[in-house]
Design a protein around this motif. Structure first.
Motif, mmCIF file in Angstrom:
data_model
loop_
_atom_site.group_PDB
_atom_site.id
_atom_site.type_symbol
_atom_site.label_atom_id
_atom_site.label_comp_id
_atom_site.label_asym_id
_atom_site.label_seq_id
_atom_site.Cartn_x
_atom_site.Cartn_y
_atom_site.Cartn_z
ATOM 1 N N GLN A 35 -45.256 10.233 -12.291
ATOM 2 C CA GLN A 35 -45.041 9.626 -10.976
ATOM 3 C C GLN A 35 -45.881 8.375 -10.771
ATOM 4 O O GLN A 35 -45.429 7.410 -10.162
ATOM 5 C CB GLN A 35 -45.370 10.648 -9.875
ATOM 6 N N ARG A 70 -52.096 13.676 -4.775
ATOM 7 C CA ARG A 70 -50.669 13.871 -4.494
ATOM 8 C C ARG A 70 -50.353 13.527 -3.038
ATOM 9 O O ARG A 70 -49.327 12.905 -2.741
ATOM 10 C CB ARG A 70 -50.272 15.319 -4.794
ATOM 11 N N ASN A 71 -51.229 13.911 -2.128
ATOM 12 C CA ASN A 71 -51.022 13.588 -0.713
ATOM 13 C C ASN A 71 -51.055 12.077 -0.483
ATOM 14 O O ASN A 71 -50.267 11.538 0.301
ATOM 15 C CB ASN A 71 -52.091 14.267 0.144
ATOM 16 N N TYR A 73 -50.288 9.878 -2.696
ATOM 17 C CA TYR A 73 -49.056 9.361 -3.299
ATOM 18 C C TYR A 73 -47.880 9.512 -2.335
ATOM 19 O O TYR A 73 -47.065 8.591 -2.178
ATOM 20 C CB TYR A 73 -48.765 10.102 -4.605
ATOM 21 N N HIS A 74 -47.780 10.660 -1.674
ATOM 22 C CA HIS A 74 -46.698 10.864 -0.706
ATOM 23 C C HIS A 74 -46.811 9.888 0.457
ATOM 24 O O HIS A 74 -45.796 9.375 0.952
ATOM 25 C CB HIS A 74 -46.730 12.306 -0.188
ATOM 26 N N ASN A 78 -44.083 6.960 1.535
ATOM 27 C CA ASN A 78 -43.620 6.743 2.913
ATOM 28 C C ASN A 78 -43.822 5.299 3.344
ATOM 29 O O ASN A 78 -42.947 4.705 3.989
ATOM 30 C CB ASN A 78 -44.358 7.683 3.871
#
Length: 257
Positions: A35, A70-71, A73-74, A78
């Motif tokens: 990712q 990961r948070n 990245y999210h 957005n």
């Protein structure tokens, strides 16, 4: 101490840290390597930023560290999606005009036209995914933007999870009042349920976006009170003002009729 012994001593002193960084790098590659394409220097920056806040060891808290990445990245996805949507809106009208012109004089059968639309949709989706991936990489390659990303990772690791918003908001008096206004008989009659539902979704999204923006700026949200004061209250205040203006405008229009 002779020079050889001194060098060996330095190597031994550095080796444990290098081992933990290598373990972190390997785990990151396994979990998120497909990712995010990050250089070793970027991973080192994240590792060094996180290290002062790890109470035990990177091995014990590896999954929490990766969850913070990961948070972040999210949140990045957005941000990129919002920018992409804004860009698409600017060019949307022109694209629609060109599409309408392209269909004039067409003598293709419906089945062929449908198949063509399906292919176009697949192509557009593929282009969209490619564009988003490229945009994310451009963001990560920009020094200032990457620093925001690292800051988000570090503050996220120290903060309560963003999901805490969904628990706190329904207990918040300001939210309860706004919800009653949105789904009250007067607002529904004037604007319809769909509009109320749309505004409610925007409100919930604004909570989450504000949370991420604060983390990226270096704000650590370690308590329910911090989330209520820095996330819920300001967002609710903005939305209350917008809805009050909308309702007020409608009342003025009704009186003038």
């Amino acid at each position: 101490m002779i020079m050889k012994d001194k060098l060996l001593s330095n190597v031994k002193a550095v080796k444990p840290e290098n081992n933990t960084f290598e373990a972190f790098k390997k785990r990151f590659s396994t979990i998120m390597g497909d990712q995010l394409d990050m250089t070793e220097a970027q991973l080192r920056q994240i590792y060094d930023g996180m290290s002062p806040y790890i109470d035990t060891s990177i091995y014990a808290e590896m999954e929490d560290v990766l969850a913070a990445i990961r948070n972040a990245y999210h949140a990045l996805v957005n941000w990129v999606s919002e920018e992409t949507a804004k860009s698409s809106e600017k060019h949307g009208d022109q694209s629609d005009k060109l599409a309408n012109v392209g269909t004039l004089g067409s003598h293709k059968s419906f089945s062929k036209h449908k198949q063509s639309n399906h292919s176009d949709a697949e192509e557009q989706r593929s282009k969209g995914e490619s564009y988003e991936h490229d945009a994310i990489q451009r963001y990560m390659n920009d020094e200032k933007s990457f620093n925001w990303f690292v800051t988000h990772v570090v503050t996220n690791y120290q903060s309560l999870p963003k999901q805490r918003i969904d628990v706190l908001v329904f207990k918040h008096e300001g939210y309860q009042h706004l919800e009653l206004t949105l789904f009250g008989e007067s607002f529904i009659q004037q604007h319809g349920f769909r509009k109320a539902y749309h505004l409610h979704n925007k409100l919930m999204k604004a909570f989450h976006t504000t949370f991420d923006d604060l983390l990226a700026k270096g704000t650590v949200l370690t308590s329910d009170q911090a989330i209520q004061e820095h996330v819920l209250a300001p967002v609710l205040k903005r939305f209350e003002a917008k809805i009050a203006v909308k309702v007020g405008d409608d009342d003025e229009q009704a009186e003038s009729l």
